[in-house]
Scaffold this motif. Structure first.
Motif, mmCIF file in Angstrom:
data_model
loop_
_atom_site.group_PDB
_atom_site.id
_atom_site.type_symbol
_atom_site.label_atom_id
_atom_site.label_comp_id
_atom_site.label_asym_id
_atom_site.label_seq_id
_atom_site.Cartn_x
_atom_site.Cartn_y
_atom_site.Cartn_z
ATOM 1 N N PRO A 109 9.371 -41.203 16.434
ATOM 2 C CA PRO A 109 8.085 -41.304 17.138
ATOM 3 C C PRO A 109 8.238 -41.795 18.575
ATOM 4 O O PRO A 109 7.504 -41.345 19.459
ATOM 5 C CB PRO A 109 7.312 -42.308 16.274
ATOM 6 C CG PRO A 109 7.866 -42.123 14.898
ATOM 7 C CD PRO A 109 9.334 -41.866 15.111
ATOM 8 N N ALA A 110 9.198 -42.684 18.819
ATOM 9 C CA ALA A 110 9.395 -43.174 20.191
ATOM 10 C C ALA A 110 9.883 -42.055 21.107
ATOM 11 O O ALA A 110 9.478 -41.967 22.272
ATOM 12 C CB ALA A 110 10.393 -44.337 20.195
ATOM 13 N N GLU A 128 6.937 -39.788 21.845
ATOM 14 C CA GLU A 128 6.063 -40.444 22.816
ATOM 15 C C GLU A 128 6.619 -40.312 24.223
ATOM 16 O O GLU A 128 5.888 -40.053 25.187
ATOM 17 C CB GLU A 128 5.899 -41.913 22.443
ATOM 18 C CG GLU A 128 4.947 -42.685 23.335
ATOM 19 C CD GLU A 128 4.796 -44.130 22.903
ATOM 20 O OE1 GLU A 128 4.334 -44.948 23.736
ATOM 21 O OE2 GLU A 128 5.140 -44.461 21.754
ATOM 22 N N ARG A 129 7.936 -40.465 24.365
ATOM 23 C CA ARG A 129 8.566 -40.304 25.684
ATOM 24 C C ARG A 129 8.366 -38.885 26.200
ATOM 25 O O ARG A 129 8.075 -38.671 27.389
ATOM 26 C CB ARG A 129 10.059 -40.633 25.569
ATOM 27 C CG ARG A 129 10.898 -40.262 26.798
ATOM 28 C CD ARG A 129 10.739 -41.217 27.961
ATOM 29 N NE ARG A 129 11.234 -42.524 27.599
ATOM 30 C CZ ARG A 129 12.526 -42.881 27.612
ATOM 31 N NH1 ARG A 129 13.446 -42.019 28.007
ATOM 32 N NH2 ARG A 129 12.891 -44.099 27.262
ATOM 33 N N ALA A 175 5.060 -38.436 27.720
ATOM 34 C CA ALA A 175 4.737 -39.259 28.891
ATOM 35 C C ALA A 175 5.589 -38.958 30.117
ATOM 36 O O ALA A 175 5.174 -39.216 31.243
ATOM 37 C CB ALA A 175 4.874 -40.743 28.531
#
Length: 387
Positions: free
Chosen positions: A209-210, A213-214, A217
């Motif tokens: 998930p990280a 998310e990156r 963004a």
């Protein structure tokens, strides 16, 4: 004293570290239902691609919230895709101790041209760098298993749970052959041609998930080739994780991967794959202990790879030969190959002269045990020839 020539040979004398041995019992007839001559975009073709994704997640035991896709270019394409999409958001830490790790470092520095890069480098092949100083507030790039050195990371305890940066791991010679805490890894890349014994050209990428998310963004200030694009108009291309591929895959290779993944499930899943690998490694380890002139290239026991098992001859033996060291090794390997007892046993060209035996889960321990006396014999014959 010369060693007697063995009579028993491995039933499957394939010990290459990539592409690796096919699964036991494999036959080209396993591909008879391949979805060929049709578009992979057809629902039936896409269903097979999605099945590869789902079966891969299951056999690896990946966290349920990780996203998995099939991508071009084998593991190399997958790790390059990750680096081109994700790096540059923060500084980068690179851990490298063999050929592929140094390749990723080169691409980060010379191709992506990132200048905020800290390198944690091993001094020589067989060594493992000091990772106690890695800054996990930054992105970290490393290989889990150094295929060309036989050096792996000693577990995941050095990676914190509360890291701010991403951990980007080339895990191609490790997945399905070693125990890995995948929660410690934000990007995981591998290919079908290693532990699955599949065909080349196709890679796999898993994103935490990280990492997702990156991707949402971050906009890298560089052009991205089509085969690397995971994002469109600022949004993750969800289709990639549902069986849609960036370019046309080989449906023969897809069918072969499915065949291997079904075999994985039939024999007991990821735990049995790891157990098979460790049985293979134990056979080699016991043999090495009985040989005063052979040792693992990895200098620390906890970093010895059980898949790409890299061995070196001690300097005392090699100093006495009347030939370049690589010529000695190639002659030894050629003797084994000429007898059909074992193929692709020479160390990687970038590594010190030595031997490399693939011990991954598609290899049977009985074949490892039959191979080793042939190496004994070939060593004896080559020493007689070169001393």
């Amino acid at each position: 004293m010369r060693t007697e020539k063995p009579t028993l040979k491995p039933a499957r004398p394939w010990f290459s570290s990539g592409p690796c041995a096919k699964r036991p019992g494999w036959d080209p007839d396993a591909l008879r239902e391949a979805f060929v001559g049709r578009s992979h975009r057809d629902p039936a073709g896409r269903a097979r691609l999605f099945e590869v994704i789902e079966r891969s997640k299951q056999v690896l035991g990946l966290p349920a919230d990780y996203r998995v896709a099939i991508v071009p270019g084998s593991d190399t394409g997958a790790i390059e895709m990750a680096m081109w999409n994700l790096l540059g958001y923060t500084g980068v830490e690179v851990c490298c101790w063999e050929n592929f790790g140094f390749t990723w470092l080169h691409d980060i520095s010379d191709q992506l041209r990132l200048d905020d890069v800290t390198v944690h480098r091993a001094e020589r092949y067989g060594a493992f760098p000091d990772v106690s100083r890695v800054d996990f507030d930054r992105d970290v790039v490393f290989t889990w298993n150094g295929t060309t050195s036989g050096v792996r990371v000693p577990g995941a305890g050095w990676i914190p749970d509360d890291r701010r940066g991403l951990t980007i791991c080339d895990a191609t010679s490790a997945v399905l052959g070693m125990e890995i805490d995948y929660r410690k890894l934000d990007v995981i890349t591998w290919s079908w041609q290693k532990a699955l014994g599949g065909e080349g050209a196709h890679g796999m990428i898993a994103l935490s998930p990280a990492a997702v998310e990156r991707l949402a963004a971050f906009r890298p200030d560089r052009p991205l080739p089509k085969v690397f694009r995971l994002v469109r108009d600022g949004r993750l291309i969800d289709e990639l994780f549902e069986g849609f591929t960036i370019n046309s895959p080989s449906m023969l290779a897809v069918e072969d991967a499915l065949d291997a993944l079904r075999w994985c499930a039939d024999i007991g899943g990821g735990a049995e794959l790891v157990a098979r690998t460790h049985r293979n490694f134990t056979a080699v380890e016991q043999w090495v202990r009985a040989h005063p002139h052979l040792e693992f290239l990895a200098e620390r026991k906890e970093t010895i790879s059980p898949t790409s098992i890299c061995l070196k001859f001690d300097d005392g033996l090699l100093d006495g030969i009347r030939a370049p060291r690589w010529e000695f090794v190639k002659s030894l390997c050629r003797k084994v190959e000429d007898n059909g007892a074992g193929y692709d046993l020479s160390a990687h060209r970038e590594a010190p002269p030595g031997l490399r035996i693939w011990g991954g889960p598609t290899v049977d321990t009985a074949d490892i045990e039959k191979l080793l006396p042939w190496i004994d014999w070939a060593l004896s014959e080559t020493l007689t020839e070169f001393t």
